[in-house]
Design an enzyme around this catalytic site. Structure first.
Site, PDB file in Angstrom:
ATOM      1  N   HIS A 179       0.385 -11.607   2.092  1.00  0.00           N
ATOM      2  CA  HIS A 179      -0.662 -10.821   1.421  1.00  0.00           C
ATOM      3  C   HIS A 179      -1.454 -11.604   0.382  1.00  0.00           C
ATOM      4  O   HIS A 179      -2.681 -11.461   0.274  1.00  0.00           O
ATOM      5  CB  HIS A 179      -0.041  -9.565   0.802  1.00  0.00           C
ATOM      6  CG  HIS A 179      -1.016  -8.454   0.624  1.00  0.00           C
ATOM      7  ND1 HIS A 179      -0.658  -7.145   0.676  1.00  0.00           N
ATOM      8  CD2 HIS A 179      -2.349  -8.441   0.397  1.00  0.00           C
ATOM      9  CE1 HIS A 179      -1.719  -6.379   0.500  1.00  0.00           C
ATOM     10  NE2 HIS A 179      -2.763  -7.152   0.315  1.00  0.00           N
ATOM     11  N   TYR A 204       0.834  -1.215   0.000  1.00  0.00           N
ATOM     12  CA  TYR A 204       0.000   0.000   0.000  1.00  0.00           C
ATOM     13  C   TYR A 204       0.871   1.269   0.000  1.00  0.00           C
ATOM     14  O   TYR A 204       0.360   2.372  -0.209  1.00  0.00           O
ATOM     15  CB  TYR A 204      -0.925   0.061   1.222  1.00  0.00           C
ATOM     16  CG  TYR A 204      -1.923  -1.064   1.377  1.00  0.00           C
ATOM     17  CD1 TYR A 204      -2.167  -1.965   0.356  1.00  0.00           C
ATOM     18  CD2 TYR A 204      -2.637  -1.221   2.567  1.00  0.00           C
ATOM     19  CE1 TYR A 204      -3.082  -3.005   0.524  1.00  0.00           C
ATOM     20  CE2 TYR A 204      -3.557  -2.241   2.734  1.00  0.00           C
ATOM     21  CZ  TYR A 204      -3.760  -3.131   1.719  1.00  0.00           C
ATOM     22  OH  TYR A 204      -4.668  -4.154   1.894  1.00  0.00           O
TER      23      TYR A 204
HETATM   24  C1  1BO Z   1      -3.507  -5.640  -3.725  1.00  0.00           C
HETATM   25  C2  1BO Z   1      -4.233  -5.364  -2.438  1.00  0.00           C
HETATM   26  C3  1BO Z   1      -5.429  -6.212  -2.206  1.00  0.00           C
HETATM   27  C4  1BO Z   1      -6.105  -5.984  -0.867  1.00  0.00           C
HETATM   28  O1  1BO Z   1      -5.244  -5.968   0.222  1.00  0.00           O
END
Ligand code: 1BO
Length: 272
Positions: free
Chosen positions: A105, A47
């Site tokens: 992630h 982010y």
């Molecule tokens: C690429 C970010 C997706 C949600 O965290």
């Protein structure tokens, strides 16, 4: 604020999602959210706002133990040494000595999952995070991760809102004692004018967004709505003074569709 318990973690049910928030706006929103009573902030390396999240946390002057902070390791840092180094960099940007929750992630099929999970468990042992978990994992990947991970996982963070049926992932989380954390919980604003949610909201004097967030929390799901508007911050946590009936819960759940996904990428796994 209600919390969700999962494998030893206590996660505040509503958090501030910071995906796509950048710069001063991000730092101000984090600070303001914490002033309004938020106790859970969600960020990620990708982010590119960990520094601003750290600024907001610092400016709030809250005690470190009073805020639950999550960050996520990006997929290019899944090799064991990279994972530890990039977590250290995240902590520096956040101005913290540890986060509460560190997530993978997205799944990355190019690095053996056992190695990445071993590294994730190792950074937990080193004290860089209190808890560990995953994000965007399907049921099969979650089962595999739980079996391979030397330390308990506490959550799978996935897209979830009334337009996306996530029954299978929710059941898998429950089976393993994990929390489901919902990102894009108000479907990127699309639920704002939903007639069903608005009608249910009228009966409770709440907005469609509040009904939507209440529907999630009432399923024991955490939600991390993102907003760039300060006035929406209060609305999103003002959901703990009403209860949806069983009929209302079912009516909202019936809106779900396996094809209602809003976030997809070429590198995403084959979804359930
Ligand atoms: C690429 C970010 C997706 C949600 O965290």
């Amino acid at each position: 604020m209600q919390s969700i318990e999962a494998n030893g973690a206590t996660i505040p049910a509503i958090g501030l999602g910071t995906w796509e928030l950048r710069g001063r706006t991000c730092a101000r929103l984090v600070e303001q959210a914490l002033k309004l009573g938020y106790r859970h902030i969600d960020t990620a390396q990708v982010y590119e706002n960990e520094r601003e999240v750290g600024e907001g946390l610092h400016a709030s002057r809250l005690r470190r133990d009073d805020v639950f902070v999550t960050t996520k390791v990006w997929t290019t840092h899944f090799a064991p040494n990279d994972l530890a180094r990039s977590t250290k960099d995240s902590l520096t940007r956040l101005r913290l000595s540890e986060v509460d929750l560190l997530l993978l992630h997205w799944p990355n099929p190019h690095v053996p999952l056992a190695e990445t999970l071993g590294a994730l468990a190792h950074v937990k042992k080193l004290g860089m995070t209190r808890h560990i978990g995953v994000s965007n994992f399907t049921v099969a990947l979650l089962d595999e991760a739980v079996a391979l991970c030397p330390e308990p996982l506490v959550c799978d963070q996935v897209e979830y809102h009334p337009y996306l049926d996530q029954t299978r992932v929710k059941e898998a989380c429950a089976r393993h004692g994990l929390a489901l954390v919902a990102y894009s919980p108000v479907a990127k604003g699309r639920i704002k004018n939903d007639p069903t949610l608005a009608r249910i909201g009228q009966a409770h004097r709440k907005s469609a967004a509040q009904v939507c967030l209440r529907w999630l929390v009432q399923q024991n799901v955490c939600a991390i709505p993102r907003t760039s508007r300060i006035e929406r911050l209060s609305e999103n946590i003002d959901i703990f003074d009403f209860t949806l009936s069983d009929e209302e819960m079912l009516e909202i759940s019936a809106m779900g569709n396996p094809k209602g996904r809003l976030t997809d990428f070429g590198f995403a796994p084959k979804w359930d």
